[in-house]
Structure formats: structure tokens, C-alpha cells
Write an enzyme that holds these catalytic residues in place. Structure first.
Site, short mmCIF file in Angstrom:
data_model
loop_
_atom_site.label_atom_id
_atom_site.label_comp_id
_atom_site.label_asym_id
_atom_site.label_seq_id
_atom_site.Cartn_x
_atom_site.Cartn_y
_atom_site.Cartn_z
CB SER A 82 108.47 38.99 42.12
OG SER A 82 106.47 38.37 42.30
CB SER A 95 103.59 37.60 41.32
OG SER A 95 104.10 36.48 41.57
CE LYS A 141 105.68 36.33 45.68
NZ LYS A 141 105.47 35.68 44.04
#
Length: 437
Positions: free
Chosen positions: A168, A110, A113
Site C-alpha cells: 500500500s 487505501s 487505491k
């Protein structure tokens, strides 16, 4: 390619708003060639670091193993580091103080992101509302981290970004991607933006960082991406937010009235929010963590202390201790703050590809002094934003070191709506984190 001269390392980019897309500009620099064997749809992380990797940012960064210039007065690196790859860099100058397999292409989880946010944040005003339909949530991988978005409920863009940064939430990523003409278009734009940033180790397959064949990045690239993102006011705000209220599901209450009670969400970045075995790191202000089967634990953080702002990225520690990625990050931050100003850099964080073109535009002011700054709702950098939270750290500083923001300061308006700063990043409003007594 060899690292540019010191003056080139001191010239950095600031982000700017362009009508429909993000345009980054920075001082002139020699653009690094795209390395051979660039990521492709068939690329996957290697089991061991390749003998030769990308040399973007300097030849030493392309070598396997630890790269650091130890000399008299320079502290020794922590001995208990187990990460497959890591990097310590000065966020202002771009100097890479030390690195370990910096360009090793690994699954990012993640932390990807950050690229998603840096690509999409300028597109939608934070008060834009969106009603979620079933197709928005299609294709989310099993076991994904979620913030709790429900079909047929309406959320603001501000809500969705809180879900991305704090929890997340892959569900929030997919809704924002749907607003951006779909996952396929979002992936395309993320790959294009990575190319512009010279994050050439990065190949995006899924916008949320969920494990996918061919999805790779590197400690070097994630640090470049974080540095770009932290120039945006909204990115800084979301990355440094510890807790927030998120809209819940609409339910019927007494007498037939509908109620929609919010619930609290908390940032999963343990250096920012703390945990039983990890204290809040002094001066921390983000950025993003991740954890998947292929990637293991990954993390990129930014922190300020004594007027210095450092970026640290750690990928996949081999030790299985709880919160090991944060512990190793904290040790590297500690080393970096002690070594800053003493250690000779082993490379640099390069500016985007558009830097040379922007600096060559008629009217560009090489001094970096000029008229105009931006700090709008679109998330562009500027000088007037307020800290999300503030509390002095133990060695509190003043002037340039009074708050963490990496916001870009004095801006030069160039043709095409781009801005240029031709010097070190000024730090007019550093966002500080409250530390435990």
C-alpha cells in the site's frame, strides 16, 4: 430507482483496452441518476448515516441500517458485526445479497487505491522503466505507508504496482501519478472514472487514499470499483500476490562494484497472507485493505468457493480488536456462501454509464457470442492468463469454478475499441489461494 429485472442483473461488463484510456462496456441497463447532494470538494463523512442516501443499485440500498431478505432456509446474519457500513455481493450476477448503510459516504483510506489502479493500470506496460526524481515523491502525507522507493533509483512499472498492492505504498502511488502527468491530473481522471463506473458516492482528493477534506467513498462504490478492477489480468495478479521481491537501494560493494539487493515485501491483506489471529481465508484472491485516522480500518475482498464468487466490503468496525475488519469480512463471506442461491437480493451492482451506449452501437451482438478476446500486457481482460498461485480448496469445483479471475471470457468488439459481454461473467481462470491445512 427500482432494481432492474433479474435478466438485467445477469448482464455484466468486461473491461477493454482503448488506445489511451480505459473504456468499460456492459449490457444495456437503465442508468441511475446522479443522487442529490453528490460529493464535492467540501463534502465530508457524516457522523451518522443519513436518513436518505443514494439509490443507485436499488431503493433499499439507500436506506440506513441493515437490508436483507431473511426467509425460511436463509441463514441469519452474523450477530457480532460492528462496521459502520458493509456489503455482500455476488461478483458474477451483481446481486447484492445483504448490506448495511451501503451508500454511506465515509473516508475510504487505501481501499481508494483500487480506483487508482483501475484508472491507471492500462496506461503503462509493466516493463516500462522510470528513474525517480525528488519531485515524484513530493506531497506524500506524514505517516504514510511506504514501500521504500529511493530517489535516483530506477524501477519498472511492475515494481511500482507491486508496491501499491502489497505494501500500500503511497510513495509508489506518487511516482505512478508523476508518470501520469501529476497528482492533479491523476485525481481528475480517477474522479472521471468513478463517474463512469457509477460510483457516485466517491470523491477523490488524494490518489493514495490519505485522509483529505472531502475525500469520500462508500461500501457500494468500493465494491463496484473492485469488481471492475478484477476484470483486468494485471489487477488480479497484483491483488492476489502474497510476497514479492522489491528492488533495494544501490550501494557500493567490494572492489568498488555497485550492488542493488532486492528485499521481500508481503501483502498487508491479512485474509490473503494470514496473521497470528487471522487464518488465510479459503478461496481468497484479493483485493485491498486500508487504515487511516479518519477512515479507521477498511477492506474489500473477493473470494471463490463452490463455484460462487463473492465480493465483501467492510468499512470502519467500531470494535477495537486486532484485525477486526478481516474478522468481520470473513464472517460475512461465510454467511454469503451459505446464503447464495437462497436469499433474495436487496439490490444490484450497476454497470457503467457507457453500457447503454455500447450496447446500442451497430454490430453489437446481444447474445454475447463473438469473435475476439484480449489478454495483453496492458492489463485487459481475456481468457488465457495463468493463475498466480493454485491449490484446490476443500470443496473443489470444476468447469466454471476452477479458478478465480472474473476475466470476461467471450468478447464482442464494438466501435471505438470497446468490448461487450451481454450475460453473466464467465470465469475461465479463477485464481485460487493456498489455504492452511
Amino acid at each position: 430507482m427500482p432494481a432492474p429485472k433479474k435478466t438485467a442483473r445477469r448482464s455484466l461488463l468486461v473491461t477493454s483496452a482503448v488506445l489511451s484510456s480505459l473504456a468499460l462496456a456492459a449490457p444495456a441497463a437503465v442508468a441511475a441518476p446522479k443522487p442529490s447532494g453528490s460529493p464535492s470538494a467540501s463534502a465530508s463523512p457524516s457522523a451518522t448515516p443519513p436518513a436518505s442516501m443514494s439509490t443507485v443499485g436499488g431503493a433499499r440500498l439507500g436506506r440506513p441500517g441493515t437490508q436483507v431478505n431473511l426467509a425460511s432456509g436463509v441463514p441469519v446474519l452474523p450477530k457480532d458485526l460492528s462496521a459502520r457500513s458493509w456489503i455482500v455481493a455476488d461478483a458474477e450476477s451483481g446481486d447484492v445479497l445483504a448490506a448495511h448503510n451501503a451508500h454511506w459516504r465515509l473516508a475510504p483510506a487505501s481501499t481508494l487505491k483500487m480506483l487508482f489502479a483501475d484508472t491507471l493500470l492500462p496506461k503503462f506496460p509493466r516493463d516500462t522503466k522510470h528513474k525517480v526524481v525528488p519531485s515524484d515523491l513530493a506531497g506524500i502525507g506524514p505517516g504514510s505507508s511506504m514501500v521504500g522507493i529511493k530517489e535516483d533509483e530506477t524501477y519498472t512499472v511492475h515494481d511500482l504496482w507491486l508496491g501499491v498492492f502489497l505494501q500500500s505504498g503511497n510513495d509508489a502511488v506518487h511516482v505512478l501519478s508523476a508518470m501520469n502527468k501529476g497528482v492533479e491530473n491523476t485525481v481528475k481522471e480517477m474522479n472521471e472514472h468513478a463517474e463512469e463506473l457509477q460510483a457516485l458516492d466517491t470523491h477523490v482528493v488524494s490518489p493514495d487514499g490519505y485522509d483529505a477534506e472531502g475525500q469520500v467513498s462508500s461500501a457500494y462504490d468500493l465494491t463496484l470499483i473492485a469488481r471492475s478492477g478484477m476484470q483486468k489480468k494485471d489487477f488480479r495478479e497484483y491483488a492476489s500476490t502474497v510476497t514479492a521481491k522489491f528492488p533495494g537501494e544501490t550501494k557500493k560493494g567490494k572492489k568498488g562494484k555497485t550492488l542493488r539487493k532486492p528485499f521481500e515485501i508481503r501483502n498487508t491483506n491479512r485474509l490473503l497472507a494470514g496473521d497470528v489471529d487471522v487464518p488465510v481465508y479459503q478461496g481468497i484472491a484479493g483485493v485491498k485493505n486500508g487504515n487511516t485516522t479518519n477512515a479507521g480500518a477498511t477492506f474489500t475482498g473477493v473470494a471463490e468457493r463452490g463455484g460462487k464468487v463473492l465480493l465483501v466490503t467492510v468499512m470502519n468496525p467500531e470494535k477495537s480488536e486486532h484485525n477486526e475488519v478481516y474478522k468481520e469480512t470473513a464472517r460475512l463471506f461465510d454467511w454469503g456462501f451459505k446464503a447464495a442461491g437462497k436469499v433474495q437480493p436487496v439490490g444490484e451492482l450497476v454497470p457503467p454509464r457507457g453500457a447503454a451506449q455500447a450496447s446500442a452501437q451497430p454490430g453489437a451482438n446481444p447474445s454475447g457470442e463473438a469473435g475476439g478476446s484480449g489478454d495483453g500486457a496492458d492489463g485487459t481482460a481475456g481468457t488465457g492468463s495463468k493463475p498466480v498461485a493454485g491449490a484446490p480448496v476443500a470443496d473443489g469445483s470444476s468447469g466454471i469454478g476452477t479458478a478465480l479471475g472474473i476475466t470476461g471470457g467471450v468478447l464482442v468488439l464494438l466501435a471505438g475499441g470497446a468490448f461487450l459481454v451481454n450475460r453473466r461473467w464467465p470465469l475461465p481462470d479463477l485464481v485460487r489461494r493456498r489455504t492452511r491445512p
